[in-house]
Enzyme design. Sequence first.
Site, mmCIF file in Angstrom:
data_model
loop_
_atom_site.group_PDB
_atom_site.id
_atom_site.type_symbol
_atom_site.label_atom_id
_atom_site.label_comp_id
_atom_site.label_asym_id
_atom_site.label_seq_id
_atom_site.Cartn_x
_atom_site.Cartn_y
_atom_site.Cartn_z
ATOM 1 N N MET A 112 0.845 -1.194 0.000
ATOM 2 C CA MET A 112 0.000 0.000 0.000
ATOM 3 C C MET A 112 0.878 1.242 0.000
ATOM 4 O O MET A 112 1.708 1.429 0.889
ATOM 5 C CB MET A 112 -0.941 0.016 1.208
ATOM 6 C CG MET A 112 -1.964 -1.099 1.219
ATOM 7 S SD MET A 112 -3.314 -0.816 2.403
ATOM 8 C CE MET A 112 -4.441 0.179 1.421
ATOM 9 N N GLU A 113 0.676 2.065 -1.008
ATOM 10 C CA GLU A 113 1.406 3.317 -1.138
ATOM 11 C C GLU A 113 0.576 4.272 -1.977
ATOM 12 O O GLU A 113 -0.414 3.876 -2.592
ATOM 13 C CB GLU A 113 2.783 3.077 -1.759
ATOM 14 C CG GLU A 113 2.761 2.263 -3.049
ATOM 15 C CD GLU A 113 4.152 1.822 -3.475
ATOM 16 O OE1 GLU A 113 4.877 2.668 -4.032
ATOM 17 O OE2 GLU A 113 4.508 0.632 -3.276
#
Length: 263
Positions: free
Chosen positions: A147-148
């Site tokens: 997740m980014e």
Amino acid sequence: MLRLVPFLFALMLAACGGRAPAPMDTGAIPAPPVNRPNFGDADPASFGRNGPEDHPVHGIDLARFQTDVDWRQARANGVSFAFIKATEGGDLVDPMFRDHWRGAGRAGVPRGAYHFFYHCRPAAEQAAFYIRTVPRVAGSLPPVLDMEWTPFSPTCTIRRAPDVIRSEARIFLDIVEAHYGKRPIIYSTVDFYRENQMWKVGNYPFWLRSVAAHPDEVYGGRHWTFWQYTSTGLIPGIAGEVDINVFDGSREDWARWLAAHAG
């Protein structure tokens, strides 16, 4: 909400259409001994007295950009594990995933698969897609949720509220943990981790990116299991540059971690 996850997941699997991924070999190979890293770096950082060389267990993560990998040579030169990009969103399989998955397995490199989260699609759909793509194999590393922020995505640059992001993360993590029987790993970058307070998601192993300083300095001393310290690594057996990571612990710690998390 969490009580609805298994029901939603069942609906997602039932509703998903399209052709199933091609069959893949699923034979697990015991992990080899840890070899001393023989790596270079096209753009090395200066970490001072607390650098990655203080960690004996090194590995890589890779995707479609690494098209030519001699896995046995890479293993002999210190690649002790590999995280391989499998999926993105709900309909994109990395074109090199199957080749990398087979190659790492045949060379005896402990391997895991990661999913790149797409912020414009429900987490349950993405989890169902990951499960359809990544085989359940004894000896594999736990699933990884990457997740980014995605500011350069051509289709999805939204930034949802931290509580929404953490809720979506939990939905994905709960579904894949139920399927694979392993506590997943969360990968994150400094800005995303801080802005969304990702440590509040729960007691998960974290794989953290920090290419200019030791993660203990950057992430406020929060516990991490894997540290991605460069994206410009040079490793015999791998054409071009590659991300390199370390495990937080000794060789003995690594053997115990594998026994507990990669069974």
